[in-house]
Design an enzyme around this catalytic site. Sequence first.
Site, PDB file in Angstrom:
ATOM      1  N   ASN A  73     -21.779  -0.400  34.260  1.00  0.00           N
ATOM      2  CA  ASN A  73     -21.062  -0.841  35.466  1.00  0.00           C
ATOM      3  C   ASN A  73     -20.775  -2.334  35.329  1.00  0.00           C
ATOM      4  O   ASN A  73     -21.671  -3.150  35.480  1.00  0.00           O
ATOM      5  CB  ASN A  73     -21.955  -0.553  36.689  1.00  0.00           C
ATOM      6  CG  ASN A  73     -21.376  -1.109  37.982  1.00  0.00           C
ATOM      7  OD1 ASN A  73     -20.211  -1.507  38.036  1.00  0.00           O
ATOM      8  ND2 ASN A  73     -22.195  -1.136  39.023  1.00  0.00           N
TER       9      ASN A  73
ATOM     10  N   LYS B  69     -19.009  -4.221  37.178  1.00  0.00           N
ATOM     11  CA  LYS B  69     -18.843  -4.909  38.472  1.00  0.00           C
ATOM     12  C   LYS B  69     -17.599  -5.817  38.431  1.00  0.00           C
ATOM     13  O   LYS B  69     -16.648  -5.531  37.724  1.00  0.00           O
ATOM     14  CB  LYS B  69     -20.121  -5.669  38.842  1.00  0.00           C
ATOM     15  CG  LYS B  69     -21.355  -4.767  38.739  1.00  0.00           C
ATOM     16  CD  LYS B  69     -22.594  -5.333  39.339  1.00  0.00           C
ATOM     17  CE  LYS B  69     -23.734  -4.338  39.151  1.00  0.00           C
ATOM     18  NZ  LYS B  69     -24.965  -4.727  39.799  1.00  0.00           N
TER      19      LYS B  69
ATOM     20  N   HIS C 258     -22.733   2.863  45.650  1.00  0.00           N
ATOM     21  CA  HIS C 258     -23.517   1.790  45.023  1.00  0.00           C
ATOM     22  C   HIS C 258     -24.083   0.896  46.125  1.00  0.00           C
ATOM     23  O   HIS C 258     -23.419   0.640  47.132  1.00  0.00           O
ATOM     24  CB  HIS C 258     -22.625   0.981  44.069  1.00  0.00           C
ATOM     25  CG  HIS C 258     -23.430   0.035  43.228  1.00  0.00           C
ATOM     26  ND1 HIS C 258     -23.896  -1.162  43.716  1.00  0.00           N
ATOM     27  CD2 HIS C 258     -23.883   0.121  41.956  1.00  0.00           C
ATOM     28  CE1 HIS C 258     -24.597  -1.771  42.765  1.00  0.00           C
ATOM     29  NE2 HIS C 258     -24.602  -1.011  41.688  1.00  0.00           N
TER      30      HIS C 258
ATOM     31  N   GLU D 208     -24.383  -2.184  46.427  1.00  0.00           N
ATOM     32  CA  GLU D 208     -23.565  -3.358  46.786  1.00  0.00           C
ATOM     33  C   GLU D 208     -22.456  -2.948  47.755  1.00  0.00           C
ATOM     34  O   GLU D 208     -22.105  -3.703  48.660  1.00  0.00           O
ATOM     35  CB  GLU D 208     -22.997  -4.006  45.513  1.00  0.00           C
ATOM     36  CG  GLU D 208     -24.077  -4.767  44.754  1.00  0.00           C
ATOM     37  CD  GLU D 208     -23.860  -4.867  43.255  1.00  0.00           C
ATOM     38  OE1 GLU D 208     -22.724  -4.673  42.781  1.00  0.00           O
ATOM     39  OE2 GLU D 208     -24.856  -5.127  42.547  1.00  0.00           O
TER      40      GLU D 208
ATOM     41  N   GLU E 272     -31.054   4.044  41.994  1.00  0.00           N
ATOM     42  CA  GLU E 272     -31.088   2.604  41.748  1.00  0.00           C
ATOM     43  C   GLU E 272     -31.843   1.919  42.882  1.00  0.00           C
ATOM     44  O   GLU E 272     -31.264   1.642  43.942  1.00  0.00           O
ATOM     45  CB  GLU E 272     -29.661   2.042  41.693  1.00  0.00           C
ATOM     46  CG  GLU E 272     -28.793   2.642  40.613  1.00  0.00           C
ATOM     47  CD  GLU E 272     -27.646   1.715  40.243  1.00  0.00           C
ATOM     48  OE1 GLU E 272     -27.562   1.343  39.068  1.00  0.00           O
ATOM     49  OE2 GLU E 272     -26.860   1.334  41.129  1.00  0.00           O
TER      50      GLU E 272
ATOM     51  N   GLY F 154     -30.098  -6.188  39.400  1.00  0.00           N
ATOM     52  CA  GLY F 154     -29.757  -7.573  39.086  1.00  0.00           C
ATOM     53  C   GLY F 154     -30.903  -8.551  39.289  1.00  0.00           C
ATOM     54  O   GLY F 154     -30.710  -9.760  39.253  1.00  0.00           O
TER      55      GLY F 154
ATOM     56  N   SER G 232     -31.864  -3.282  36.497  1.00  0.00           N
ATOM     57  CA  SER G 232     -32.451  -4.129  35.448  1.00  0.00           C
ATOM     58  C   SER G 232     -32.923  -3.334  34.228  1.00  0.00           C
ATOM     59  O   SER G 232     -33.923  -3.685  33.593  1.00  0.00           O
ATOM     60  CB  SER G 232     -33.595  -4.984  36.013  1.00  0.00           C
ATOM     61  OG  SER G 232     -33.086  -5.852  37.003  1.00  0.00           O
TER      62      SER G 232
HETATM   63  P1  PGA Z   1     -28.327  -4.191  36.809  1.00  0.00           P
HETATM   64  O1  PGA Z   1     -27.300  -3.372  37.757  1.00  0.00           O
HETATM   65  O2  PGA Z   1     -28.509  -3.365  35.561  1.00  0.00           O
HETATM   66  O3  PGA Z   1     -27.664  -5.507  36.557  1.00  0.00           O
HETATM   67  O4  PGA Z   1     -29.598  -4.328  37.588  1.00  0.00           O
HETATM   68  C1  PGA Z   1     -27.301  -1.983  37.843  1.00  0.00           C
HETATM   69  C2  PGA Z   1     -26.244  -1.531  38.812  1.00  0.00           C
HETATM   70  O5  PGA Z   1     -25.981  -2.241  39.792  1.00  0.00           O
HETATM   71  O6  PGA Z   1     -25.617  -0.461  38.642  1.00  0.00           O
END
Ligand code: PGA
Length: 254
Positions: free
Chosen positions: A10, A12, A99, A101, A171, A177, A216
């Site tokens: 992803n 983003k 997601h 976010e 997640e 992140g 992460s």
């Molecule tokens: P990350 O993000 O691996 O940077 O923690 C995962 C995601 O948001 O799908």
Amino acid sequence: MKSRRLVAGNWKMNLNRQEAQALVSEIAGMLQDETMDDFPVVIFPPFPYLILLANQVRDAARIRFGAQNCSAEQSGAFTGEVSAAMLSSCGVNYVLAGHSERRALFGETDAIVAKKVQRILEEGMTPVFCCGETLDQRNGNLHFDAVKRQVETVIATLSNDHFKKLVIAYEPVWAIGSGLTATASQAAEMHTFIRSILTERQGEAADRIPLLYGGSCNENNAKELFAAANVDGGLIGGASLKSRSFVSIVKSFS
Ligand code: PGA
């Protein structure tokens, strides 16, 4: 189960066009390794690059492309939105829905996410439906309840046929992140719980649904996470922006 395996990146809202094109070429080149097991690798770039990148690496059989979002509406006066039908007509195979976010920053409720999943399936694409608890929910021992509510709201709206086409990404919001990763046993525990919710609804058909871990996940922890019970792959954010890290995560499955 081998047939459930899938690793996705992803991106983003990162990378300009040149950077995106360079990254996808590097990834495609590194994935031409004959010794690797064959399972799909899905890349979720920003919208403007989808067709461009898909054409660029047309011969890379294992790479698929997905969109990071789509509208819950079918068509019409929704300036700035992109419909599932548009994505499908452009040859997109996968779409992310729910997601954290999108939920936290753009007000997407469980009901909106369920509608998006429905649209994606109606257009013949595969939704990668994301769920996961916040840190407060985990600290308050409410993480199972939170994930159960998210999963049940989505699967309640699906026909049996559509249900079988789901991909789910667990997640934990506190791991995204942040550099904090769920331990392999935390991931196994939640993934096994999600599998049980799916089995309750649909019996053996639930065994075919890939359950990805995200948050992460990187080249140092992927092998252990992917070996955990009911973890069928990963949805990778930050580490998917570097070809070497991403491909080494993919290879940790082979
Ligand atoms: P990350 O993000 O691996 O940077 O923690 C995962 C995601 O948001 O799908």
